[in-house]
Design an enzyme around this catalytic site. Structure first.
Site, mmCIF file in Angstrom:
data_model
loop_
_atom_site.group_PDB
_atom_site.id
_atom_site.type_symbol
_atom_site.label_atom_id
_atom_site.label_comp_id
_atom_site.label_asym_id
_atom_site.label_seq_id
_atom_site.Cartn_x
_atom_site.Cartn_y
_atom_site.Cartn_z
ATOM 1 N N GLY A 49 0.818 -1.205 0.000
ATOM 2 C CA GLY A 49 0.000 0.000 0.000
ATOM 3 C C GLY A 49 0.848 1.249 0.000
ATOM 4 N N TYR A 204 -13.554 -3.598 10.259
ATOM 5 C CA TYR A 204 -12.172 -3.110 10.318
ATOM 6 C C TYR A 204 -11.563 -3.392 11.689
ATOM 7 C CZ TYR A 204 -8.341 0.335 10.401
ATOM 8 O OH TYR A 204 -7.123 0.960 10.525
#
Length: 321
Positions: A49, A204
């Site tokens: 990422g 999450y």
């Protein structure tokens, strides 16, 4: 539930107020990467990422220190833009882009295969890529999308690269988790999208808890190998992790974040600390806060028996693919 009802929901109001207070009172990191003279010349680092947000600043720091940096990104266009920017700012041409979609186990295996064929060493692995607020979705591997992206993909990638890291020791694995793991739950049916409540950041939070649990078990298994594994909370940071939420929620968070949240560069400090700080040489199986302090994670993350069960469960899930 209507938009207004969401913000009048007691849990939302309380969590938002607490978050604002916590963020406003965030302690400055006791460690400054700019004052750290550690060089990474001759070292190889992978950052997932790395095309945006925290990941890009972590990769930039490694490049400035002279490392060979591999940007593991899903988007070729955005990855190339980050690659050119990092090379230009750091003056280090040894920065490279490799495509990786951590939500796909096939992509993870292809990335690892190519990496092991092309690279002779790996000294730093930063598992940074993550998403929040994804809609209900099951990947082609049969996993809930957020669990695949935030946990199973990084879990598989780490395990596929472990032998090379052992050969390259001393080496460090840094997993970017979140203080939100304190609100996470462990239910193994969640990995397949079962019994899972998709509200706000529930999913999450669960994945960030699994990050820490499995990192701690990995650290135990890596004892005496010269490879350390730690997890870290970067702080509440203005990044694109909110991009899957509604426009209204993103507007609220971006407005609040303008005044209270950390910038991506500031959020990168604690992961960089875990990756390069000399004082953490040999330190493993720990959880660090956004100010680079060593803190205790949630009780579930400290359950050794659960850690073994969680790790073995994830091994079984990913070994079938």
């Amino acid at each position: 539930m209507s938009f207004l009802n969401i913000f009048y929901h007691p849990a939302w109001v309380v969590s938002t107020v607490v978050l604002a207070l916590v963020v406003r009172l965030q302690r400055r990191a006791h460690w400054d990467p700019k004052s750290c003279s550690v060089r990474l010349t001759g070292k190889t680092a992978v950052v997932t990422g790395a095309n945006t947000g925290i990941g890009k600043f972590i990769a930039l720091d490694f490049a400035r220190r002279g490392a060979r940096v591999i940007l593991a990104c899903r988007s070729e266009a955005r990855g190339t833009a980050a690659l050119n920017e990092i090379r230009q700012i750091s003056g280090n041409p040894d920065v490279h882009l490799r495509l990786l979609d951590v939500s796909s186990m096939d992509s993870v295996r292809e990335f690892a295969k190519r990496f092991l064929e092309e690279e002779k060493a790996l000294h730093i692995l930063v598992n940074n890529a993550a998403v929040s607020g994804l809609p209900r979705e099951i990947t082609k591997d049969g996993f809930e999308a957020s669990y695949a992206t935030n946990h199973l993909g990084p879990f598989l990638l780490t395990n596929l690269l472990l032998d090379l890291m052992k050969q390259s020791a001393p080496a460090r694995i840094v997993t970017v988790s979140s203080t939100n793991h304190h609100r996470g739950q462990v239910d193994f049916s969640h990995f397949h999208g079962e019994n899972l409540v998709h509200f706000m950041d529930n999913v999450y939070n669960n994945t960030k808890l699994h990050n820490i649990i499995c990192t701690n078990e990995l650290a135990r298994r890596l004892s005496n190998t010269g490879v350390t594994a730690n997890s870290v909370h970067p702080g509440v940071v203005k990044t694109e992790v909110m991009r899957h939420y509604s426009l209204w929620l993103r507007c609220i968070f971006n407005t609040v974040g303008f005044f209270f949240f950390k910038s991506p560069e500031e959020g990168a400090v604690s992961p960089i600390y875990c990756a390069v700080s000399e004082e953490l040489e040999g330190v493993t199986g720990k959880y660090f806060d956004s100010d680079c302090s060593l803190v205790l994670p949630a009780p579930l993350a400290r359950d050794a028996a659960l850690a073994v069960k969680d790790f073995e469960f994830c091994e079984r899930l990913t070994s079938k693919l």
